[in-house]
Design a protein around this motif. Structure first.
Motif, PDB file in Angstrom:
ATOM      1  N   ILE A   1       0.607   0.115 -11.122  1.00 23.01           N
ATOM      2  CA  ILE A   1       0.302   1.283 -11.950  1.00 23.01           C
ATOM      3  C   ILE A   1      -0.453   2.314 -11.121  1.00 23.01           C
ATOM      4  N   ASN A   2       0.017   3.549 -11.153  1.00 20.11           N
ATOM      5  CA  ASN A   2      -0.681   4.674 -10.509  1.00 20.11           C
ATOM      6  C   ASN A   2      -1.115   4.342  -9.082  1.00 20.11           C
ATOM      7  N   SER A   3      -0.189   3.861  -8.302  1.00 18.67           N
ATOM      8  CA  SER A   3      -0.487   3.461  -6.923  1.00 18.67           C
ATOM      9  C   SER A   3       0.505   4.136  -5.978  1.00 18.67           C
ATOM     10  N   HIS A   4       0.128   4.246  -4.705  1.00 19.55           N
ATOM     11  CA  HIS A   4       1.037   4.905  -3.772  1.00 19.55           C
ATOM     12  C   HIS A   4       0.813   4.440  -2.351  1.00 19.55           C
ATOM     13  N   ALA A   5       1.799   4.756  -1.505  1.00 18.06           N
ATOM     14  CA  ALA A   5       1.724   4.396  -0.089  1.00 18.06           C
ATOM     15  C   ALA A   5       2.302   5.527   0.751  1.00 18.06           C
ATOM     16  N   ASP A   6       1.551   5.920   1.758  1.00 17.20           N
ATOM     17  CA  ASP A   6       2.044   6.828   2.794  1.00 17.20           C
ATOM     18  C   ASP A   6       2.053   6.009   4.079  1.00 17.20           C
ATOM     19  N   VAL A   7       3.011   5.105   4.159  1.00 14.99           N
ATOM     20  CA  VAL A   7       3.049   4.086   5.204  1.00 14.99           C
ATOM     21  C   VAL A   7       4.432   4.079   5.850  1.00 14.99           C
ATOM     22  N   ALA A   8       4.464   4.081   7.170  1.00 15.19           N
ATOM     23  CA  ALA A   8       5.721   3.878   7.889  1.00 15.19           C
ATOM     24  C   ALA A   8       6.025   2.386   7.867  1.00 15.19           C
ATOM     25  N   VAL A   9       7.163   2.014   7.271  1.00 15.55           N
ATOM     26  CA  VAL A   9       7.497   0.609   7.047  1.00 15.55           C
ATOM     27  C   VAL A   9       8.747   0.237   7.833  1.00 15.55           C
ATOM     28  N   ALA A  10       8.699  -0.888   8.510  1.00 18.42           N
ATOM     29  CA  ALA A  10       9.867  -1.391   9.235  1.00 18.42           C
ATOM     30  C   ALA A  10       9.971  -2.895   9.029  1.00 18.42           C
ATOM     31  N   GLY A  11      11.162  -3.364   8.667  1.00 12.24           N
ATOM     32  CA  GLY A  11      11.378  -4.788   8.457  1.00 12.24           C
ATOM     33  C   GLY A  11      12.848  -5.126   8.611  1.00 12.24           C
ATOM     34  N   ALA A  12      13.208  -6.323   8.194  1.00 15.56           N
ATOM     35  CA  ALA A  12      14.588  -6.786   8.350  1.00 15.56           C
ATOM     36  C   ALA A  12      15.402  -6.579   7.080  1.00 15.56           C
ATOM     37  N   SER A  13      14.987  -7.228   5.990  1.00 13.75           N
ATOM     38  CA  SER A  13      15.728  -7.173   4.739  1.00 13.75           C
ATOM     39  C   SER A  13      14.756  -7.055   3.576  1.00 13.75           C
ATOM     40  N   GLN A  14      15.173  -6.322   2.519  1.00 13.48           N
ATOM     41  CA  GLN A  14      14.325  -6.092   1.353  1.00 13.48           C
ATOM     42  C   GLN A  14      13.042  -5.391   1.800  1.00 13.48           C
ATOM     43  N   VAL A  15      13.255  -4.157   2.233  1.00 17.05           N
ATOM     44  CA  VAL A  15      12.199  -3.331   2.823  1.00 17.05           C
ATOM     45  C   VAL A  15      12.035  -2.078   1.977  1.00 17.05           C
TER      46      VAL A  15
ATOM     47  N   GLY B   1      13.517   3.773  -0.352  1.00 15.27           N
ATOM     48  CA  GLY B   1      12.346   4.617  -0.163  1.00 15.27           C
ATOM     49  C   GLY B   1      11.155   4.173  -0.984  1.00 15.27           C
ATOM     50  N   LEU B   2      11.406   3.647  -2.186  1.00 16.46           N
ATOM     51  CA  LEU B   2      10.332   3.125  -3.037  1.00 16.46           C
ATOM     52  C   LEU B   2      10.340   1.604  -3.049  1.00 16.46           C
ATOM     53  N   VAL B   3      11.498   1.018  -3.377  1.00 13.76           N
ATOM     54  CA  VAL B   3      11.646  -0.436  -3.474  1.00 13.76           C
ATOM     55  C   VAL B   3      12.920  -0.852  -2.738  1.00 13.76           C
ATOM     56  N   GLY B   4      12.830  -1.913  -1.958  1.00 11.59           N
ATOM     57  CA  GLY B   4      14.008  -2.395  -1.255  1.00 11.59           C
ATOM     58  C   GLY B   4      14.980  -3.088  -2.182  1.00 11.59           C
TER      59      GLY B   4
ATOM     60  N   TYR C   1       8.475   8.214  -7.624  1.00 15.26           N
ATOM     61  CA  TYR C   1       9.327   8.936  -6.684  1.00 15.26           C
ATOM     62  C   TYR C   1       9.090   8.458  -5.263  1.00 15.26           C
ATOM     63  N   ALA C   2      10.043   8.824  -4.398  1.00 14.85           N
ATOM     64  CA  ALA C   2       9.941   8.538  -2.970  1.00 14.85           C
ATOM     65  C   ALA C   2      10.431   9.754  -2.204  1.00 14.85           C
TER      66      ALA C   2
ATOM     67  N   ILE D   1       6.815  -0.935 -12.565  1.00 16.32           N
ATOM     68  CA  ILE D   1       6.162   0.021 -11.675  1.00 16.32           C
ATOM     69  C   ILE D   1       6.075   1.352 -12.403  1.00 16.32           C
ATOM     70  N   THR D   2       4.862   1.884 -12.551  1.00 17.71           N
ATOM     71  CA  THR D   2       4.654   3.090 -13.346  1.00 17.71           C
ATOM     72  C   THR D   2       3.763   4.079 -12.598  1.00 17.71           C
ATOM     73  N   GLY D   3       4.148   5.355 -12.614  1.00 14.23           N
ATOM     74  CA  GLY D   3       3.318   6.421 -12.062  1.00 14.23           C
ATOM     75  C   GLY D   3       2.979   6.236 -10.603  1.00 14.23           C
ATOM     76  N   SER D   4       3.912   5.739  -9.817  1.00  8.55           N
ATOM     77  CA  SER D   4       3.632   5.392  -8.428  1.00  8.55           C
ATOM     78  C   SER D   4       4.641   6.059  -7.492  1.00  8.55           C
ATOM     79  N   TYR D   5       4.275   6.140  -6.210  1.00 10.74           N
ATOM     80  CA  TYR D   5       5.181   6.806  -5.271  1.00 10.74           C
ATOM     81  C   TYR D   5       4.965   6.333  -3.845  1.00 10.74           C
ATOM     82  N   ALA D   6       5.953   6.661  -2.998  1.00 14.58           N
ATOM     83  CA  ALA D   6       5.881   6.352  -1.574  1.00 14.58           C
ATOM     84  C   ALA D   6       6.379   7.563  -0.795  1.00 14.58           C
ATOM     85  N   THR D   7       5.705   7.870   0.316  1.00 11.44           N
ATOM     86  CA  THR D   7       6.069   9.048   1.105  1.00 11.44           C
ATOM     87  C   THR D   7       6.384   8.727   2.566  1.00 11.44           C
ATOM     88  N   GLY D   8       6.218   7.503   2.986  1.00 13.78           N
ATOM     89  CA  GLY D   8       6.446   7.147   4.387  1.00 13.78           C
ATOM     90  C   GLY D   8       7.905   6.865   4.693  1.00 13.78           C
ATOM     91  N   ARG D   9       8.256   6.924   5.976  1.00  9.21           N
ATOM     92  CA  ARG D   9       9.618   6.580   6.387  1.00  9.21           C
ATOM     93  C   ARG D   9       9.802   5.064   6.316  1.00  9.21           C
TER      94      ARG D   9
END
Length: 206
Positions: free
Chosen positions: A99-113, A142-145, A156-157, A125-133
């Motif tokens: 709830i009402n959470s966010h990440a501005d994080v560059a994320v790199a992984g294999a699967s389900q990223v 961009g938000l959920v793998g 949003y993402a 997931i409510t009121g949340s967003y992601a802005t990182g690559r």
């Protein structure tokens, strides 16, 4: 974590974790019924190798995450079966509420990223967003793998998303069931699929 962690609006700066075992994050597992709230992580550097489930705040959450955020970098390297899976900017694998959470994080992984959550199973997931690559192999969003059941509302993402296999999307990489609801959400980041015989947002061309 079993219980409630209240950050009272404080931040943790320059958290650095390098791991080759177990769930990797500030918190390994948030147990069902537990709460993490009102906390920020600034300039994280999480680097996992050979593990499943990595996130800056929590690797695995079955509880409630509220008013939490992170900035920085999360990387999970694929060195064997299932390693590098469930990699998220805030949460690696989520089964509870965010709830009402966010990440501005560059994320790199294999699967389900994902920019916020790598893998969501019956979570809301409510009121949340992601802005990182976000960069991964398959099931990259961009938000959920990967999202299996639950709801995504007012989210949003905006980060660029790059996959090297199937199921790559600006908001969600793969919707893995019919039991989900997405309401008032959007994504604006560029989506790139490296293989010419693949198409964004779905399985390989037949």
């Amino acid at each position: 974590l079993s219980g409630t962690l209240t950050g009272l609006g404080h931040t943790i700066n320059n958290l650095t974790i390098s791991s080759t075992v177990g769930h990797t994050g500030l918190i390994g597992t948030v147990e069902e019924g537990s709460v993490v709230r009102d906390i920020g992580l600034l300039n994280v550097n999480i680097n996992a190798s050979g593990v499943k489930s990595t996130g800056s705040l929590a690797a695995w959450s079955m509880g409630t995450i509220s008013n939490a955020y992170a900035t920085g970098m999360v990387t999970s390297q694929d060195t064997g079966p299932y390693s590098g899976d469930y990699t998220g900017g805030l949460i690696g694998h989520a089964e509870g509420n965010i709830i009402n959470s966010h990440a501005d994080v560059a994320v790199a992984g294999a699967s389900q990223v994902g920019g916020l959550v790598g893998d969501g199973l019956g979570c809301d997931i409510t009121g949340s967003y992601a802005t990182g690559r976000v960069t991964g192999g398959d099931t990259v969003g961009g938000l959920v793998g990967n999202f299996y059941q639950g709801t995504i509302t007012d989210c949003y993402a905006t980060g660029a998303v790059t996959g090297s296999d199937y199921w790559t999307g600006g908001l969600v990489g793969n919707l893995n069931s019919k039991s989900y609801t997405i309401t008032d959400c959007y994504a604006t980041g560029a989506v790139t699929l490296r293989l010419l015989d693949r198409r964004p947002g779905g399985k390989p061309e037949q």
